[in-house]
Design a protein around this motif. Structure first.
Motif, PDB file in Angstrom:
ATOM      1  N   ARG A 253       0.826  -1.201   0.000  1.00 52.99           N
ATOM      2  CA  ARG A 253       0.000   0.000   0.000  1.00 52.99           C
ATOM      3  C   ARG A 253       0.863   1.255   0.000  1.00 52.99           C
ATOM      4  N   GLN A 254       1.952   1.234   0.775  1.00 55.04           N
ATOM      5  CA  GLN A 254       2.869   2.375   0.794  1.00 55.04           C
ATOM      6  C   GLN A 254       3.527   2.562  -0.573  1.00 55.04           C
ATOM      7  N   LYS A 256       2.240   1.733  -3.516  1.00 54.91           N
ATOM      8  CA  LYS A 256       1.247   2.279  -4.443  1.00 54.91           C
ATOM      9  C   LYS A 256       1.025   3.769  -4.182  1.00 54.91           C
ATOM     10  N   ALA A 257       0.971   4.133  -2.888  1.00 53.02           N
ATOM     11  CA  ALA A 257       0.776   5.547  -2.548  1.00 53.02           C
ATOM     12  C   ALA A 257       1.960   6.378  -3.016  1.00 53.02           C
ATOM     13  N   ALA A 259       3.973   5.604  -5.503  1.00 50.47           N
ATOM     14  CA  ALA A 259       3.939   5.646  -6.970  1.00 50.47           C
ATOM     15  C   ALA A 259       2.920   6.670  -7.457  1.00 50.47           C
ATOM     16  N   ALA A 260       1.799   6.778  -6.750  1.00 54.70           N
ATOM     17  CA  ALA A 260       0.776   7.751  -7.141  1.00 54.70           C
ATOM     18  C   ALA A 260       1.267   9.183  -6.962  1.00 54.70           C
ATOM     19  N   ARG A 261       2.168   9.388  -5.985  1.00 54.42           N
ATOM     20  CA  ARG A 261       2.729  10.717  -5.775  1.00 54.42           C
ATOM     21  C   ARG A 261       3.968  10.964  -6.619  1.00 54.42           C
ATOM     22  N   GLY A 262       4.373   9.940  -7.374  1.00 53.48           N
ATOM     23  CA  GLY A 262       5.558  10.072  -8.214  1.00 53.48           C
ATOM     24  C   GLY A 262       6.851   9.969  -7.451  1.00 53.48           C
ATOM     25  N   GLU A 263       6.807   9.339  -6.243  1.00 53.54           N
ATOM     26  CA  GLU A 263       8.003   9.173  -5.449  1.00 53.54           C
ATOM     27  C   GLU A 263       8.541   7.759  -5.594  1.00 53.54           C
ATOM     28  N   SER A 270      11.148  -2.312  -7.636  1.00 53.62           N
ATOM     29  CA  SER A 270      10.089  -2.134  -8.630  1.00 53.62           C
ATOM     30  C   SER A 270       9.430  -3.423  -9.011  1.00 53.62           C
TER      31      SER A 270
END
Length: 272
Positions: A253-254, A256-257, A259-263, A270
């Protein structure tokens, strides 16, 4: 055939069969964890074959032992006595047995092998580039033949434990054979997914090695007559696995979060 029809017309036989299948599957988890960890040390092209050969050997060994039940039961007869009593336990009885049967000796030897192997693998995982030769990297020296020999050794220990459990639960040989075959089929189905899951989650490797250490210690204790209820062992394993499952879910979950923020997710590759 008529005898089998008559046998399985009895509801108590079906109840014994279902109970025995569950017991054999649970006992097979130990065997499967060891096969999964050991096969993952081989080159990728040999892993699945090693798992299939190892599980096939487990089936052959269990069926062979079932054909010699009278001899197998004889393994529980004492072969020597150390001649002294262990320290009194909580209820006044000796805390450990001093009479040893062939079954006890096999369990102790198998437990010592498991403890040694798990300790060696933990050392390698904690220090992948050891300086001393005593704990040389297993991945550099383990061959397909060596893996099969080690799997065969543990198959023997787990098979004897499995069949003696079956003998203690039912007197009907067809029921034992069916339960063993079903349990091994379940092992075949679960082998690749379990091995792949362990391979792709490094923290699970350490957890599985911890399980093997605990199982080895229990086998040694059982060989000395100290019987640890299996329910406690598997409950502890299930709890640890559930906690690790929550950790894996949290990390994903961390990731994915992030990746959604582009971090770039911290500590997560990966490919996970």
């Amino acid at each position: 055939m008529e005898g089998l029809m008559t046998l399985f017309a009895d509801p108590t036989v079906w109840a014994a069969l279902m109970t025995l299948i569950v017991m054999e599957v649970v006992l097979g988890i130990d065997n499967l964890i060891f096969i999964s960890i050991l096969s993952n040390k081989l080159p990728e092209g040999q892993r699945q074959r090693a798992r299939r050969v190892g599980i096939s050997l487990a089936l052959i060994m269990r069926l062979a032992l079932l054909s010699t039940i009278a001899w197998l039961v004889g393994l529980t007869a004492p072969v020597f006595d150390l001649g002294f009593q262990g320290a009194p336990g909580a209820h006044g009885e000796p805390s450990f047995e001093t009479e040893f049967s062939w079954r006890d000796l096999i369990l102790i030897a198998g437990g010592l092998f498991l403890v040694w192997k798990a300790t060696k693998e933990i050392h390698h995982n904690a220090d992948p580039n050891p300086n001393d030769d005593l704990f040389d990297s297993p991945s550099k020296t383990l061959t397909f033949g060596a893996a099969i020999v080690q799997i065969l050794m543990l198959d023997l220990v787990f098979s004897i434990d499995s069949i003696l459990t079956a003998v203690g639960m039912t007197d009907h040989l067809p029921v034992m054979v069916i339960a063993v075959i079903v349990a091994v089929v379940v092992m075949f189905v679960a082998a690749d997914p379990l091995a792949n899951f362990i391979h792709h989650n490094p923290t699970v490797v350490m957890l599985a090695l911890g399980f093997l250490l605990m199982i080895g210690a229990v086998l040694i204790a059982d060989g000395f007559g100290v019987h640890v209820p299996k329910g406690y062992i598997y409950a502890a394993m299930a709890f640890s696995a559930a906690v690790e499952g929550l950790n894996i879910w949290s990390r994903r979950r961390q990731a994915k979060a992030a990746a959604a923020r582009g971090e770039a997710p911290s500590g997560i590759t990966s490919g996970e």
